[in-house]
Design a protein around this motif. Structure first.
Motif, short mmCIF file in Angstrom:
data_model
loop_
_atom_site.label_atom_id
_atom_site.label_comp_id
_atom_site.label_asym_id
_atom_site.label_seq_id
_atom_site.Cartn_x
_atom_site.Cartn_y
_atom_site.Cartn_z
N UNK A 1 27.23 -37.67 -22.52
CA UNK A 1 27.92 -38.56 -23.48
C UNK A 1 29.30 -38.04 -23.83
N UNK A 2 30.23 -38.98 -24.02
CA UNK A 2 31.58 -38.63 -24.44
C UNK A 2 31.85 -39.18 -25.83
N UNK A 3 33.07 -39.03 -26.29
CA UNK A 3 33.46 -39.57 -27.60
C UNK A 3 33.54 -41.08 -27.54
N UNK A 4 33.52 -41.68 -28.72
CA UNK A 4 33.73 -43.11 -28.89
C UNK A 4 32.78 -43.94 -28.01
N UNK A 5 31.54 -43.45 -27.87
CA UNK A 5 30.49 -44.20 -27.17
C UNK A 5 30.63 -44.22 -25.65
N UNK A 6 31.51 -43.39 -25.11
CA UNK A 6 31.67 -43.41 -23.65
C UNK A 6 30.66 -42.49 -22.98
N UNK B 1 21.86 -33.90 -26.48
CA UNK B 1 20.57 -34.48 -26.87
C UNK B 1 19.51 -33.38 -26.98
N UNK B 2 19.55 -32.45 -26.02
CA UNK B 2 18.56 -31.37 -26.07
C UNK B 2 18.80 -30.49 -27.31
N UNK B 3 20.05 -30.28 -27.63
CA UNK B 3 20.38 -29.48 -28.82
C UNK B 3 19.80 -30.15 -30.07
N UNK B 4 19.88 -31.48 -30.10
CA UNK B 4 19.35 -32.22 -31.25
C UNK B 4 17.85 -31.96 -31.39
N UNK B 5 17.15 -31.97 -30.24
CA UNK B 5 15.70 -31.72 -30.29
C UNK B 5 15.43 -30.30 -30.78
N UNK B 6 16.24 -29.36 -30.31
CA UNK B 6 16.04 -27.97 -30.74
C UNK B 6 16.27 -27.81 -32.24
N UNK B 7 17.22 -28.58 -32.75
CA UNK B 7 17.51 -28.51 -34.19
C UNK B 7 16.29 -28.93 -35.00
N UNK B 8 15.57 -29.93 -34.47
CA UNK B 8 14.36 -30.38 -35.18
C UNK B 8 13.33 -29.25 -35.23
N UNK B 9 13.43 -28.33 -34.27
CA UNK B 9 12.50 -27.18 -34.28
C UNK B 9 13.16 -25.97 -34.92
N UNK B 10 14.23 -26.24 -35.66
CA UNK B 10 14.91 -25.17 -36.40
C UNK B 10 15.52 -24.08 -35.53
N UNK B 11 16.12 -24.46 -34.42
CA UNK B 11 16.76 -23.47 -33.54
C UNK B 11 17.88 -22.76 -34.31
N UNK B 12 18.08 -21.47 -34.03
CA UNK B 12 19.09 -20.73 -34.80
C UNK B 12 20.52 -21.08 -34.42
N UNK B 13 21.41 -20.78 -35.35
CA UNK B 13 22.84 -20.96 -35.08
C UNK B 13 23.22 -20.13 -33.86
#
Ligand code: BTN
Length: 269
Positions: free
Chosen positions: A58-63, A33-45
């Motif tokens: 969070x895990x796969x398949x909604x777990x 989730x934090x990575x997603x926020x950073x992406x919105x601020x254009x965090x580098x690869x």
């Protein structure tokens, strides 16, 4: 366990891309989730987010993905592969190979890979990988990937929730060893970077080949759970994009791009 800080991690890393930017947390909802926020601020690869504890892992398949504070290696990476969406599954295979190779080289264990990206020791899950993508609306290219990795290190059996006690494990339970987390992280990132850069350069046939070396399910009877569906067949390998090939009784091959494998003890038909 020793506290990890961006400076300590940076010193240890031998990579040029992965871990270029580092964020460390004692507690966070989810590193993905934090990575997603950073992406919105254009965090580098290559941005790396690591946490001692996640309140909403969070895990796969909604777990959900649970680990007591300090007992697991929990991190996410931001990747920007600019690759067709159909090839994205290969990145999660890459990550699972990197974790398996790193464990094998540091701890002298032989991990097994369960499609698409679970890592097992002695038939129990020790590591899970959650890959989330952001697509470019104007093309079929995948612009961003958040690759989340959770590795169980020093949990005891009683640390696992009841429903996964029988199927989950940690490195400590399986080997009696407490591995140096920083060394494990740095080794995974070095191996992953090497393979990821090859992938970005258009090389991809090596991924399926390497992955299959760690997979004990080839030519075995399996069933695959997909939401409420269940498919039975023989695991016949992977296609060039990392989809699973399932052979039915009439020898027809079906491509599966998501789901969970369960091994059958008997012939599937
Ligand atoms: C799975 O279901 O097997 C995938 C588990 C992925 C867990 C990791 S822990 C770090 C990152 N942050 C999350 O919330 N999930 C992933």
């Amino acid at each position: 366990m020793n506290q990890l800080t961006p400076e300590i991690i940076q010193k240890k890393l031998k990579t040029g891309l992965l871990g270029r930017n580092i964020y460390c947390f004692n507690q966070i909802t989810s590193t993905n989730d934090f990575a997603k926020k950073l992406l919105e601020q254009n965090a580098p690869e290559g941005t790396l987010i690591i946490a001692e504890y996640q309140t909403q892992g969070r895990g796969r398949l909604g777990r959900s993905w649970l680990a007591p504070p300090g007992k697991a290696l929990l991190f996410s990476l931001i990747l920007k592969p600019e690759t067709p969406m159909k090839k994205i599954g290969l990145v999660s295979l890459l990550a699972s190979i990197a974790v398996a190779e790193a464990m094998e080289s540091l701890v002298n264990v032989k991990p097994a890979l369960k499609w698409p990206n679970d890592i097992l020791l002695n038939n129990k899950k020790i590591c899970g990988i959650l890959l989330e993508t952001v697509t470019n609306n104007f093309s079929d290219l995948c612009s961003f990937i958040i690759l989340g990795v959770g590795i169980n290190l020093t949990q005891q059996v009683e640390d696992f929730p009841k429903d996964i006690k029988a199927t989950a494990t940690s490195l400590l339970i399986e080997t009696g060893q407490k591995i140096d987390r920083l060394n494990l992280l740095s080794t995974i990132l070095s191996i992953l970077e090497d393979k990821y850069l090859r992938f970005k350069n258009g090389e991809d046939t090596f991924i399926g080949q390497e992955w299959l070396q760690y997979c004990p399910f080839v030519n075995q009877s399996i069933y695959i759970k997909m939401n409420h569906d269940e498919l039975r067949g023989i695991f016949a390998g992977l296609d060039q994009n990392g989809s699973l090939l399932l052979k039915d009784a009439a020898n027809n091959i079906r491509k599966i791009s998501y789901g969970e494998i369960i091994k059958c003890e008997k012939q599937p038909w």
